[in-house]
Design a protein around this motif. Structure first.
Motif, PDB file in Angstrom:
ATOM      1  N   ILE A 195       0.834  -1.201   0.000  1.00  0.00           N
ATOM      2  CA  ILE A 195       0.000   0.000   0.000  1.00  0.00           C
ATOM      3  C   ILE A 195       0.872   1.257   0.000  1.00  0.00           C
ATOM      4  CG2 ILE A 195      -1.661   1.327   1.374  1.00  0.00           C
ATOM      5  CD1 ILE A 195      -2.728  -1.491   2.306  1.00  0.00           C
ATOM      6  N   GLY A 196       1.985   1.209   0.734  1.00  0.00           N
ATOM      7  CA  GLY A 196       2.907   2.341   0.747  1.00  0.00           C
ATOM      8  C   GLY A 196       3.427   2.677  -0.636  1.00  0.00           C
TER       9      GLY A 196
ATOM     10  N   ALA B  36       2.822   6.174  -2.762  1.00  0.00           N
ATOM     11  CA  ALA B  36       3.921   6.924  -3.368  1.00  0.00           C
ATOM     12  C   ALA B  36       3.600   7.252  -4.820  1.00  0.00           C
ATOM     13  CB  ALA B  36       5.220   6.132  -3.263  1.00  0.00           C
ATOM     14  N   ASP B  37       3.039   6.293  -5.510  1.00  0.00           N
ATOM     15  CA  ASP B  37       2.693   6.509  -6.924  1.00  0.00           C
ATOM     16  C   ASP B  37       1.634   7.591  -7.094  1.00  0.00           C
ATOM     17  OD1 ASP B  37       4.478   4.537  -7.662  1.00  0.00           O
ATOM     18  OD2 ASP B  37       2.946   2.967  -7.864  1.00  0.00           O
TER      19      ASP B  37
ATOM     20  N   LEU C 234       5.666   9.155   4.625  1.00  0.00           N
ATOM     21  CA  LEU C 234       4.905   8.140   5.338  1.00  0.00           C
ATOM     22  C   LEU C 234       5.229   8.241   6.826  1.00  0.00           C
ATOM     23  CD1 LEU C 234       5.206   5.019   3.004  1.00  0.00           C
ATOM     24  CD2 LEU C 234       3.165   6.414   3.420  1.00  0.00           C
ATOM     25  N   ASP C 235       4.197   8.465   7.606  1.00  0.00           N
ATOM     26  CA  ASP C 235       4.291   8.556   9.060  1.00  0.00           C
ATOM     27  C   ASP C 235       3.911   7.168   9.574  1.00  0.00           C
ATOM     28  OD1 ASP C 235       4.185   9.260  11.714  1.00  0.00           O
ATOM     29  OD2 ASP C 235       2.696  10.855  11.466  1.00  0.00           O
ATOM     30  N   VAL C 236       4.903   6.400   9.996  1.00  0.00           N
ATOM     31  CA  VAL C 236       4.729   4.962  10.187  1.00  0.00           C
ATOM     32  C   VAL C 236       4.426   4.639  11.649  1.00  0.00           C
ATOM     33  CG1 VAL C 236       5.768   2.691   9.871  1.00  0.00           C
ATOM     34  CG2 VAL C 236       6.327   4.538   8.280  1.00  0.00           C
ATOM     35  N   SER C 237       3.263   4.066  11.894  1.00  0.00           N
ATOM     36  CA  SER C 237       2.851   3.665  13.232  1.00  0.00           C
ATOM     37  C   SER C 237       2.444   2.195  13.200  1.00  0.00           C
ATOM     38  CB  SER C 237       1.708   4.561  13.719  1.00  0.00           C
ATOM     39  OG  SER C 237       1.456   4.362  15.087  1.00  0.00           O
TER      40      SER C 237
ATOM     41  N   LYS D 182      11.436   0.488   0.505  1.00  0.00           N
ATOM     42  CA  LYS D 182      10.493  -0.013  -0.498  1.00  0.00           C
ATOM     43  C   LYS D 182       9.804   1.098  -1.284  1.00  0.00           C
ATOM     44  CE  LYS D 182      10.972  -4.428   0.361  1.00  0.00           C
ATOM     45  NZ  LYS D 182      11.547  -5.345  -0.662  1.00  0.00           N
ATOM     46  N   THR D 183       9.646   2.275  -0.676  1.00  0.00           N
ATOM     47  CA  THR D 183       8.883   3.339  -1.331  1.00  0.00           C
ATOM     48  C   THR D 183       9.742   4.494  -1.820  1.00  0.00           C
ATOM     49  OG1 THR D 183       8.469   4.634   0.691  1.00  0.00           O
ATOM     50  CG2 THR D 183       6.931   2.817   0.192  1.00  0.00           C
TER      51      THR D 183
END
Length: 373
Positions: free
Chosen positions: A235-236, A240-241, A247-250, A291-292
């Protein structure tokens, strides 16, 4: 100078250092979703040494509040107060981003209007009956996210963050736990991401190419059947696309099902357990960066020890959020930047902050008796 003290530029926004105040629900707003003196005092005290301040979950619909005192951007009357809040944060030298959200069926009970929107009818509270959203409801929600973002720009915010984590409405669409739809907004990870992707696409079109868009995402949901890291990374890449910059990663650190008042409810918490060390989220945040290719924010007990420096200097994490520690000791960011960790008044992870908000009360802290200061 350490990397933590170094500046970072994201699109047209320059940030003076790598420390972030994450979106902390305070319940200090008015019942009309307006900025109050308590809100201004809270953010003034915590913006002094931060590079970036992400203002707490701000509802795009009046029925989508997390707590009765949530801030709002669902109508134009809320713009002047938000502009005052932006100025308060800017006056301290920090940049200001606002988090846009809809709480779904995690909203407060007792509202007169239609509330409790849900992808598939999963309940979170015994006093809120979830309403499965129609395609027409979804179309209106997308419009309301766009309108709220436009109001954020008018108020002077340097960027917006879409809240797709913590099992609020967009997070529920992303999660296989809560999204059982068989239309284009469900079925698989790509379908479950459709609503989030369409919201991002609309915002990018409305806000232009140079305006920063953040997205908060669960890296994983530590509940049987919850979103996996593999799905979240997929999904990330899609986000990005579509034009997300950060991305604020929790995560959902723990949770499960329980029965209350003869209703089966889903429970989940983003708070890392006490036995988890400072910086326990670094590895999966780094995975999103790899990955992104996007900028990433890590969160999770970074007010303790030297985890901030390890994250930025060794693991190449772009920004680090310090949340509960800043509730407890608003000077924590400055002490970290000055190398005075020993002077920090440490959070003891009692979760009084979570408990007060969970009861619909203003944010409280066992150690800091002077809140909102």
């Amino acid at each position: 100078m350490t990397l933590v003290n170094s500046s970072l530029t994201i699109k047209n926004m320059s940030i003076r250092n790598r420390l972030v105040l994450p979106p902390l629900t305070t319940n200090y707003g008015s019942l009309q979703g307006l900025v109050t003196k308590q809100i201004l005092d809270f953010y003034r005290s915590r913006s002094k040494d931060m590079g970036l301040v992400i203002v707490e979950a701000t509802s795009v619909q009046s029925s989508g509040r997390i707590v009765p005192g949530s801030l709002g951007l669902w109508n134009d009357s809320q713009i002047p107060g938000m502009a005052e809040l932006v100025k308060t944060i800017h006056d301290q030298g920090a940049r200001a981003v606002v988090q846009l959200n809809h709480a779904g069926p995690r909203c407060p009970a007792g509202q007169k209007e239609k509330h409790g929107f849900s992808p598939s009818g999963v309940a979170f509270r015994p006093d809120v009956e979830p309403i499965v959203m129609t395609v027409q409801d979804i179309e209106q929600l997308k419009k309301d996210f766009s309108q709220a973002a436009i109001r954020a720009v008018k108020a002077g915010f340097d960027g917006v963050e879409i809240h797709g984590a913590h099992l609020y409405l967009l997070s529920q669409f992303l999660s296989p736990l809560t999204n059982k739809r068989d239309d284009r907004y469900g079925k698989d990870a790509r379908g479950r991401a459709s609503l989030a992707l369409e919201i991002v696409r609309n915002l990018r079109r409305e806000l232009g190419l140079d305006y920063p868009i953040f997205f908060r995402i669960n890296a994983e949901e530590r509940i049987d059947g919850g979103q996996t890291l593999e799905d979240a990374l997929f999904i990330g890449r899609l986000l990005a696309d579509e034009g997300v910059d950060v991305l604020d990663v929790s995560l959902i650190a723990k949770g499960g099902w329980k029965v209350s008042d003869n209703k089966t409810l889903l429970m989940g918490s983003s708070a890392l357990p006490k036995d988890q060390p400072s910086g326990a989220t670094i590895a999966f945040t780094a995975a999103f960066k790899e990955k992104t290719g996007l900028y990433v924010i890590a969160v999770g007990k970074f007010g303790q020890g030297r985890a901030v420096f390890k994250a930025v200097e060794n693991e190449k994490i772009d920004m680090v959020a310090i949340g509960r520690q800043m509730i407890c000791d608003p000077q924590s960011a400055g002490k970290i930047l000055d190398g005075r960790q020993e002077d920090i008044l440490l959070c003891d992870e009692c979760l009084t902050c979570f408990a007060t908000i969970g009861k619909g009360l203003p944010l409280g802290c066992k150690i800091n008796k002077n809140l909102p200061l």
